[in-house]
Each structure stands twice: as structure tokens, then as C-alpha cells.
Scaffold this motif. Structure first.
Motif, short mmCIF file in Angstrom:
data_model
loop_
_atom_site.label_atom_id
_atom_site.label_comp_id
_atom_site.label_asym_id
_atom_site.label_seq_id
_atom_site.Cartn_x
_atom_site.Cartn_y
_atom_site.Cartn_z
N ASN A 22 0.83 -1.20 0.00
CA ASN A 22 0.00 0.00 0.00
C ASN A 22 0.87 1.26 0.00
N PHE A 23 1.91 1.24 0.83
CA PHE A 23 2.80 2.40 0.90
C PHE A 23 3.50 2.64 -0.44
N LEU A 24 4.07 1.59 -1.02
CA LEU A 24 4.80 1.74 -2.28
C LEU A 24 3.89 2.21 -3.41
N LEU A 28 5.30 6.07 -4.26
CA LEU A 28 6.27 6.16 -5.35
C LEU A 28 5.76 7.05 -6.48
N SER A 29 4.49 6.93 -6.80
CA SER A 29 3.94 7.70 -7.91
C SER A 29 3.55 9.12 -7.49
N ARG A 30 3.16 9.30 -6.24
CA ARG A 30 2.66 10.61 -5.80
C ARG A 30 3.79 11.54 -5.36
N TYR A 31 4.93 10.95 -4.95
CA TYR A 31 6.06 11.78 -4.51
C TYR A 31 7.20 11.66 -5.52
N ARG A 336 -3.52 8.37 2.54
CA ARG A 336 -3.43 9.01 3.85
C ARG A 336 -2.26 8.44 4.65
N VAL A 337 -2.11 7.11 4.63
CA VAL A 337 -1.03 6.47 5.37
C VAL A 337 0.33 6.90 4.83
N SER A 338 0.49 6.86 3.49
CA SER A 338 1.79 7.22 2.91
C SER A 338 2.12 8.69 3.16
N ASP A 339 1.10 9.55 3.17
CA ASP A 339 1.35 10.97 3.45
C ASP A 339 1.91 11.15 4.87
N ILE A 345 9.02 11.39 7.73
CA ILE A 345 10.39 11.10 7.33
C ILE A 345 11.11 12.37 6.88
N ILE A 346 10.44 13.19 6.10
CA ILE A 346 11.04 14.45 5.65
C ILE A 346 11.38 15.34 6.85
#
Length: 356
Positions: A22-24, A28-31, A336-339, A345-346
Motif C-alpha cells: 500500500n505504501f509503495l 512512489l507515484s505521488r512523490y 493518507r497512510v503514505s502521506d 520522514i522528511i
């Protein structure tokens, strides 16, 4: 441009592997302004076409001695941050480490592993908690267990996400109504209580029982549970594809999740999204995640209470189905989770850079 190394060796597995996928798929595509080094097996080839992705193939099993003593970390240390969706941290990593502790099942439920296996996991999670600049977890319940066992270091609750692959599909509908259980055959899943409720209170006269999940090669599985497969109306499917699972859930009369312990619990979310009524044990994490949904709770570990709960279940109306689906899409999406993960992390990277 920040470069994040992501340990992807558990891609394709259940639990952590689903969280990772789900994270990948989302990040990967949105960031596109972030460069990712993905570390893992040939499963990562599906991401190789992305311009912001490099792949480092590593054939080292998680939680192995090779991981600890001879993991190839040169390329990882050329990145800015290392992110692991679990708590198995290879040795030799010199950049800021971020990890995820989904639950402390092995610590809280001794029956789930051998004494040696339990202590190996305890030492591993203690080490990762100590090394990590940033810790993620998937529920407030898991956060409370982390604080109890490991200390009060700040951790970020991401929750879990609905798998995009869980969409309604058509499969042949059985003549008889059926109850579905989803989960590997392990002690903490509460399957014995479900089987006792099903066979002891006449539910077999109304429903079949379909048990979905791996039931082989588990040292902690209950061999005697497989004997129930000889009972008329009870079937074990083994592991199925996402598409098959969607079909089995969509056509079920209800999903029953009688777990005695979970870090989150994804199958009830998938069933609710597909409009299927859900019966849950009243453990803290289910009360946390699912109290806002039209689910039926029963007393954990009590087959009679479970049987009575299943007898009370009624199909959802179309209005309820729509409301539930919209609520899930507002709270539990991969985006939402990846955001949450990427932004944290940033922030960690920027703070580490400022302190150099």
C-alpha cells in the motif's frame, strides 16, 4: 532531492507485506520529487519503470544472521533516510533509521512462538526501538503496548489502509448462506471459539463456515483445528488471491473475526467496504478502530456470546453500506497512510540535517 531507502524484503507477505505494498503503490507515484532506493527481491520489478526509483536486489531473509552480520548497506548509506516497514534492522546502517512496529503480539501472547523465538523478537524490537530516529505503529492500542514494554519514545500512529485490490468481483454464489473467517490458523486469531460456537449452537443448520487463510507450516497452529474440516459445512480454503478473497467476502452473510489480539485487523475493514456485516471480539483494538461502524461485538473467548451475536446479525441497508464505504475512504486509504509516513520522514531528515 531527498533519497529514501525502503526495505522491501517482506513484499508479498501477509500483514507487513500488505502494509508495504500500500505504501509503495501510493508513495512512489505521488512523490515524484523524492528518490527511492527499494531493497528486495525480483518482486520489485513492477516498480522499475518509475524514474524516481532505483532497485537493489538483496537475497537476505528478514531476521536472519546474514541480515545482522553481512547485509550489503553501501548503497543504503548513500541515501538520506532508511525506512523499514517492520522492526528487523540490518547492521551497519549509518543514516537516520525509521521503522514500524505493528504490534507486540510475541511479547503479549507467549503461545504464539517458542521461548527462543520470543526472545529473539524481543531483542530485535528493543534494538530497533533504540536505533530508530522515528517509530511508526498502526493503532493507539499498539502504541500503548510499545510504551508499556519499550518506553515512552514518541511514535506516530498511521493506522492501516484498505487494499485497493479489494473491489467487488463476481464469483459463483453457493446455494447455502455462509459465514467467512479470514486469518492464518494461529492461537491469537480465536478460531477455536468460532468453531465451538458454530458446531455447538446449531448455526450449521443455517450457514456454512468458510475459513480463509494459511493453515500449514505454522509451528504455533492448532493441528486439532484441521479436524473440523471433516465436519459437514466447514471448509478450509488455504491462502487465496485478492480477487478470490473479494468474491468470498462480497457473497458472505457475515465476516466473523474472533481474535484475542491484533495490532489493527484489516479483514473486518475489507468486509465492511464490501457491504458485509461484521462480528468482532470486544478486544481493545477492535473497539478503537470499529466502534464507529455498524459492527456486532461479542465477549472475547466466549463461544455462547459469539453464537448469540451471529444470530443477531442482519444485512445492511444500501444507505448503511454507502455511509460505511464513504467513512472508510475518508479515514483508511493508502494515500493518507503514505502521506503521514513521508511527511514524518522528511521532518526527521530535516531535523537530522540541521543538527549535523
Amino acid at each position: 532531492m531527498i533519497k529514501i531507502a525502503v526495505d522491501c524484503r517482506m513484499l508479498g507477505m501477509s500483514g507487513v507485506g500488505v502494509f508495504l505494498k500500500n505504501f509503495l503503490d501510493s508513495a512512489l507515484s505521488r512523490y515524484s520529487d523524492i528518490h527511492f532506493l527499494l531493497i528486495g527481491t525480483s518482486r520489485l520489478e513492477s516498480y522499475s519503470h518509475l524514474e524516481n526509483v532505483d532497485i537493489q536486489k538483496v537475497d537476505v531473509n528478514p531476521f536472519s544472521l546474514k541480515e545482522f552480520f553481512s547485509f550489503p548497506v553501501k548503497e543504503i548509506n548513500g541515501c538520506d533516510v532508511y525506512f523499514n516497514p517492520n522492526y528487523n534492522i540490518p547492521s551497519g546502517i549509518k543514516i537516520p533509521i525509521c521503522c514500524t512496529i505493528h504490534d507486540l503480539l510475541f511479547w503479549d501472547v507467549k503461545e504464539i512462538s517458542s521461548l527462543i523465538g520470543r526472545w529473539i523478537r524481543i531483542l530485535a524490537v528493543k534494538r530497533s526501538y533504540h536505533l530508530a530516529k522515528l517509530v511508526f505503529t498502526v493503532s493507539e492500542f499498539s502504541l500503548s503496548r510499545i510504551h508499556k514494554h519499550l518506553g515512552c519514545k514518541e511514535a506516530i500512529v498511521t493506522y492501516n489502509a484498505l487494499r485497493p485490490a479489494i473491489v467487488p468481483v463476481d464469483i459463483p454464489v453457493p446455494d447455502k448462506k455462509y459465514i467467512v473467517f479470514v486469518g492464518n490458523v494461529k492461537p491469537h486469531k480465536g478460531l477455536k471459539e468460532l468453531l465451538d460456537a458454530y458446531t455447538g449452537f446449531g448455526l450449521g443448520n443455517i450457514y456454512d463456515l468458510v475459513i480463509v487463510g494459511d493453515y500449514r507450516n505454522f509451528k504455533t497452529a492448532f493441528p486439532e483445528i484441521l479436524e473440523y474440516g471433516k465436519v459437514e459445512g466447514i471448509s478450509f480454503t488455504g491462502k487465496v488471491s485478492d480477487e478470490e478473497l473479494s468474491g468470498l467476502l462480497k457473497n458472505a452473510s457475515m465476516l466473523v473475526q474472533p481474535s484475542v489480539y491484533e495490532g489493527f485487523g484489516i479483514p473486518p475493514m475489507e468486509a465492511l467496504f464490501l457491504g458485509v456485516p461484521v462480528v468482532l471480539s470486544d478486544i481493545p483494538v477492535f473497539k478503537e478502530i470499529y466502534s464507529g461502524f455498524p459492527v456486532t461485538f461479542f465477549e472475547c473467548g466466549n463461544p455462547k456470546s459469539l453464537a448469540e451475536a451471529m444470530e443477531r446479525v442482519e444485512p445492511y441497508t444500501e444507505t448503511v453500506k454507502t455511509r460505511v464505504r464513504n467513512r472508510i475512504l475518508s479515514l483508511y486509504t493508502p494515500q493518507r497512510v503514505s502521506d503521514i509516513i513521508i511527511q514524518a520522514i522528511i521532518k526527521t531528515y530535516n531535523e537530522s540535517s540541521a543538527n549535523r
